[in-house]
Design an enzyme around this catalytic site. Sequence first.
Site, PDB file in Angstrom:
ATOM      1  N   ASP A 108      15.696  -5.618  18.390  1.00  0.00           N
ATOM      2  CA  ASP A 108      16.767  -4.395  18.163  1.00  0.00           C
ATOM      3  C   ASP A 108      17.530  -4.332  16.689  1.00  0.00           C
ATOM      4  O   ASP A 108      18.057  -3.518  16.537  1.00  0.00           O
ATOM      5  CB  ASP A 108      17.891  -4.617  19.235  1.00  0.00           C
ATOM      6  CG  ASP A 108      18.880  -6.029  19.019  1.00  0.00           C
ATOM      7  OD1 ASP A 108      18.360  -6.848  18.192  1.00  0.00           O
ATOM      8  OD2 ASP A 108      19.660  -5.838  20.073  1.00  0.00           O
TER       9      ASP A 108
ATOM     10  N   GLU B 148      20.069 -18.735  17.322  1.00  0.00           N
ATOM     11  CA  GLU B 148      20.412 -18.083  16.062  1.00  0.00           C
ATOM     12  C   GLU B 148      21.950 -18.644  15.498  1.00  0.00           C
ATOM     13  O   GLU B 148      22.657 -18.543  16.358  1.00  0.00           O
ATOM     14  CB  GLU B 148      20.557 -16.533  16.235  1.00  0.00           C
ATOM     15  CG  GLU B 148      21.018 -15.853  15.141  1.00  0.00           C
ATOM     16  CD  GLU B 148      20.849 -14.261  15.252  1.00  0.00           C
ATOM     17  OE1 GLU B 148      20.028 -13.912  16.188  1.00  0.00           O
ATOM     18  OE2 GLU B 148      21.072 -13.642  14.322  1.00  0.00           O
TER      19      GLU B 148
HETATM   20  O1  KIV Z   1      16.520  -8.347  16.621  1.00  0.00           O
HETATM   21  C1  KIV Z   1      16.326  -9.210  16.004  1.00  0.00           C
HETATM   22  O2  KIV Z   1      15.544  -9.168  14.974  1.00  0.00           O
HETATM   23  C2  KIV Z   1      16.458 -10.363  16.673  1.00  0.00           C
HETATM   24  C3  KIV Z   1      16.279 -11.666  15.722  1.00  0.00           C
HETATM   25  C4  KIV Z   1      17.363 -11.949  14.793  1.00  0.00           C
HETATM   26  C5  KIV Z   1      15.851 -12.978  16.402  1.00  0.00           C
HETATM   27  O3  KIV Z   1      16.895 -10.558  17.685  1.00  0.00           O
END
Ligand code: KIV
Length: 285
Positions: free
Chosen positions: A49, A186
């Site tokens: 997302d 994260e």
């Molecule tokens: O949407 C994304 O890029 C993510 C990553 C940061 C793990 O969820």
Amino acid sequence: MASAKMTVPKISARKVRTGEPALAMVTAYDAPGARAASEAGIDMILVGDSVAMVVLGYDDTLQVTIDDMAHHTRAVARAKPDCLIVGDLPWMSYHVSVEETVRNAAELIRAGAQCVKLEGGRKRLPMIEALIDAEIPVMGHIGLTPQSFHTMGGFKVQGRQAEAAMELIEDAKVLQHAGCFSIVLEGIPVKVAQAVTEAIDIPTIGIGAGPHCDGQVLVYHDLLGIEDRFAPKFVRRYTDLKAQTVDALSAYAADVRSGAFPNDEESYHLSDDQAEAFGLYGSEG
Ligand code: KIV
């Protein structure tokens, strides 16, 4: 001959402590990005997302819908990458009810994802269980969960206090027990990520979580320097595509303005006899 296509069972078996190589994951949102990731031997593509911020120009990830995510997942899947395709469930697609969660996840699977990712620990348990019950593999995501940035008061490192760190370990165990095949960690301290990784048997994929995870994920536009306005400290830029793109576009604009582009070889020509006939025709007019 074994298929090169990455699968969920192949990923869930990739625990570094058992001698497996670390997993390399990158986001991608379109067919060219997916092709590049596949040719580079990347294990997993996350249709994240983060597309909201690095492609669509929004300030946060809360703006994208399940339709947006399905659109980008379809573009990635059309490239038929060897990488596992992970579809990211956007905010509000798995918060209202279990039924809506399963239906929304099915949208991403029908768009070409092989599994889905969703943010949050124990409190997402009913949704995670329902997805797994519907044969949709789930990747967890704990720590700094960008969809909760209002609640967290910003994009802040999580698990800095011992109690919060213990909660993360507990969350990871619960997600593993529910059947998640891997978990993104994260924005958490190195020691906490290491402890979570040691506490569970499914692979952890870190982003801003230090080197002791079973794999790493970065956002495509950060890694390639396409996004050059802001880089969190965990981002390593492997090239500077934004600067190279601006240089190339400037050279193109200069060539157009000076008449240097297009040249003779970059232009189509009539055959000699047609040129002659065309000349005659032209002279009659
Ligand atoms: O949407 C994304 O890029 C993510 C990553 C940061 C793990 O969820």
